[in-house]
Motif scaffolding. Structure first.
Motif, PDB file in Angstrom:
ATOM      1  N   TRP A   1       0.816  -1.210   0.000  1.00 56.82           N
ATOM      2  CA  TRP A   1       0.000   0.000   0.000  1.00 56.82           C
ATOM      3  C   TRP A   1       0.853   1.266   0.000  1.00 56.82           C
ATOM      4  O   TRP A   1       0.535   2.233  -0.703  1.00 56.82           O
ATOM      5  N   GLN A   2       1.925   1.268   0.738  1.00 54.34           N
ATOM      6  CA  GLN A   2       2.760   2.462   0.802  1.00 54.34           C
ATOM      7  C   GLN A   2       3.409   2.754  -0.553  1.00 54.34           C
ATOM      8  O   GLN A   2       3.570   3.920  -0.935  1.00 54.34           O
TER       9      GLN A   2
ATOM     10  N   ILE B   1       0.862   4.556  -2.597  1.00 55.28           N
ATOM     11  CA  ILE B   1       0.752   5.952  -2.164  1.00 55.28           C
ATOM     12  C   ILE B   1       1.922   6.759  -2.700  1.00 55.28           C
ATOM     13  O   ILE B   1       1.763   7.890  -3.180  1.00 55.28           O
TER      14      ILE B   1
ATOM     15  N   THR C   1      -5.018  13.821   0.476  1.00 56.62           N
ATOM     16  CA  THR C   1      -4.745  13.592   1.899  1.00 56.62           C
ATOM     17  C   THR C   1      -5.098  12.155   2.242  1.00 56.62           C
ATOM     18  O   THR C   1      -6.211  11.702   1.958  1.00 56.62           O
ATOM     19  N   LEU C   2      -4.142  11.453   2.833  1.00 56.72           N
ATOM     20  CA  LEU C   2      -4.373  10.065   3.238  1.00 56.72           C
ATOM     21  C   LEU C   2      -5.004  10.048   4.622  1.00 56.72           C
ATOM     22  O   LEU C   2      -4.485  10.654   5.565  1.00 56.72           O
ATOM     23  N   ARG C   3      -6.134   9.383   4.759  1.00 54.64           N
ATOM     24  CA  ARG C   3      -6.853   9.300   6.035  1.00 54.64           C
ATOM     25  C   ARG C   3      -6.801   7.865   6.562  1.00 54.64           C
ATOM     26  O   ARG C   3      -6.958   6.909   5.792  1.00 54.64           O
TER      27      ARG C   3
ATOM     28  N   LEU D   1      -3.008   2.450   6.956  1.00 55.96           N
ATOM     29  CA  LEU D   1      -3.008   1.498   5.851  1.00 55.96           C
ATOM     30  C   LEU D   1      -3.163   0.082   6.387  1.00 55.96           C
ATOM     31  O   LEU D   1      -2.639  -0.242   7.456  1.00 55.96           O
TER      32      LEU D   1
ATOM     33  N   GLU E   1      -9.656  13.220  -0.012  1.00 53.16           N
ATOM     34  CA  GLU E   1      -9.136  12.208   0.903  1.00 53.16           C
ATOM     35  C   GLU E   1      -9.128  10.831   0.243  1.00 53.16           C
ATOM     36  O   GLU E   1     -10.019  10.494  -0.548  1.00 53.16           O
ATOM     37  N   LEU E   2      -8.120  10.054   0.612  1.00 51.63           N
ATOM     38  CA  LEU E   2      -8.035   8.653   0.213  1.00 51.63           C
ATOM     39  C   LEU E   2      -7.993   7.818   1.487  1.00 51.63           C
ATOM     40  O   LEU E   2      -7.166   8.051   2.361  1.00 51.63           O
ATOM     41  N   ARG E   3      -8.904   6.868   1.579  1.00 54.58           N
ATOM     42  CA  ARG E   3      -8.936   5.965   2.724  1.00 54.58           C
ATOM     43  C   ARG E   3      -8.937   4.524   2.202  1.00 54.58           C
ATOM     44  O   ARG E   3      -9.735   4.184   1.331  1.00 54.58           O
TER      45      ARG E   3
END
Length: 436
Positions: free
Chosen positions: A306-307, A310, A320-322, A325, A359-361
């Motif tokens: 996941w990182q 991103i 903005t990452l919310r 992960l 936002e990305l969740r």
């Protein structure tokens, strides 16, 4: 004898007769030399039965009519309008009885009319292709049409059930959408057939209780029919765009040929070539956009950290990452999912959402992985929301309508589903769910 008088006249006549009888009997007794006190006492004793008998003759029918009216009004209170009263009297009570009968007839006609309208409305709702559920504040289903029974419970009755009991038998995606209670467009796979539904919710107060009306509209066929019309529109659009580019290119090529024959026209010739290059670049970008959509390859799924995803997205678009992960890596085609997310970020920016509110969740569970993009843009109207996933449908002046359609194609190719709905307070939320 008293029937031609009103009720007040009858009571006055009885009172007058009582006085006449009460006075006449003592006078008659005095003529027989009976003691005066005894005469008056005996007269009164003889007058009282006479008066009571007269009163009974008058009040007997009156009491009977009043009792009948009371019984009829009690039936009205209980919702029974079928009883009519006999109208043999010609006084005020007769008029009141006649008025009661007229009101009863009006109420009977109104009830029959309401019943016919309810029957017609129920027939229309039951034959509607849209699924309708009416739920009370205790989440009990108090009304459901035929379409909702087939969609949610394989045609079995669902009226009286609670949502908690019903939803486990529904497709998981549909159950989650109903449980959220939000308007939106979502898709899911029914075997090998992808299904697209639109769900709408409205609340109102009925009998001092809050009720919720759920309307589920099957969009798959409409999308298919609309896509045929859209493809026809696309052909016209491509033809128009090609003509708009090829016509000036041809004209500029002719002008360039003429300028070559004239000395000292290098600067003008350079402008001609710049215009030709600009139109060619525009035409290339235009055709490449359609080619990407039409020739989307099958996803090549692999394990994705996941990182790393991103880190690849961050230089391309601000967001903005919310939340945290997931610890479990993802499993999908990283190139296609990256393209889908970039399309959503671009749409959010064009809708007026800044990087802080875009936002990305990311979340995951045993069933699959979900990538959710939320923004604070202008959102979508109900009409736009229902057609947002159509290819080449766009409300932007220069838009080609491929962003969300490409996201839908990518998610469908992965065997997942996409959901769209407006956020409370403004903005849009789009969820991409992908199975493992």
């Amino acid at each position: 004898m008293f029937k031609q008088f009103s009720i007040e006249g009858r009571i006055a006549a009885i009172s007058l007769l009582a006085v006449i009888v009460g006075v006449s009997i003592p006078v008659i007794l005095l003529r027989f030399d009976i003691d005066t006190h005894l005469a008056w006492s005996g007269g009164l004793l003889l007058a009282m039965p006479t008066v009571l008998l007269l009163l009974r003759l008058v009040t007997g029918p009156l009491n009977h009519t009043l009792t009948a009216l009371e019984s009829g009004l009690l039936n009205f209170r209980d919702g029974d309008f079928s009883i009519s009263l006999a109208t043999k009297r010609s006084d005020q009570l007769g008029q009141l009885t006649q008025l009661y009968n007229e009101v009863g007839e009006i109420l009977r006609r109104e009830r029959a009319h309401i019943y016919q309208r309810e029957l017609l409305l129920d027939t229309v709702i039951q034959s509607s292709p849209q699924s309708l559920l009416l739920v009370d504040q205790g989440d009990h289903i108090i009304y459901a049409n035929s379409s909702s029974r087939h969609l949610l419970n394989n045609g079995k009755p669902i009226q009286g059930l609670t949502l908690e009991r019903l939803l486990p038998s529904c497709p998981q995606e549909l159950a989650e959408a109903i449980e959220k209670g939000e308007d939106g467009l979502f898709s899911y796979s029914d075997g090998d057939n992808p299904q697209t539904l639109h769900i709408g919710n409205s609340t109102f107060v009925l009998n001092a209780q809050r009720h919720r009306l759920i309307v589920i509209r099957e969009m798959t066929r409409e999308l298919t029919r609309a896509e045929v019309q859209v493809w026809k529109k696309v052909i016209r659009l491509i033809s128009h765009e090609l003509n708009n580019s090829l016509a000036p290119i041809s004209s500029m090529a002719h002008s360039g040929k003429m300028l070559i024959q004239q000395p000292g026209k290098a600067e003008a010739l350079e402008k001609v070539f710049d215009i030709i290059a600009e139109r060619c670049q525009h035409l290339t970008e235009f055709t490449q956009g359609y080619a990407r959509f039409a020739k989307l390859p099958a996803p090549s799924c692999e394990t994705v950290q996941w990182q790393q995803l991103i880190d690849r997205l961050a230089p391309l678009h601000q967001f903005t990452l919310r939340g945290e992960l997931p610890s479990r890596p993802g499993h999908f085609d990283p190139v296609q999912v990256e393209q889908a997310l970039l399309n959503l970020f671009k749409n959010a920016a064009e809708a007026g959402s800044d990087a802080e509110h875009t936002e990305l969740r990311i979340s995951a569970d045993a069933r699959g992985q979900e990538l959710m993009v939320r923004d604070r843009g202008c959102g979508m109207s109900e009409k736009v929301l229902q057609q947002a996933l159509l290819p080449f449908y766009s409300t932007k002046p220069q838009g080609v309508g491929l962003g969300l359609a490409l996201c839908r194609e990518i998610v469908d190719a992965h065997g997942g589903h996409i959901q769209l709905h407006n956020r409370p307070g403004g903005g849009l939320q789009i969820s991409l769910w992908l199975p493992w």
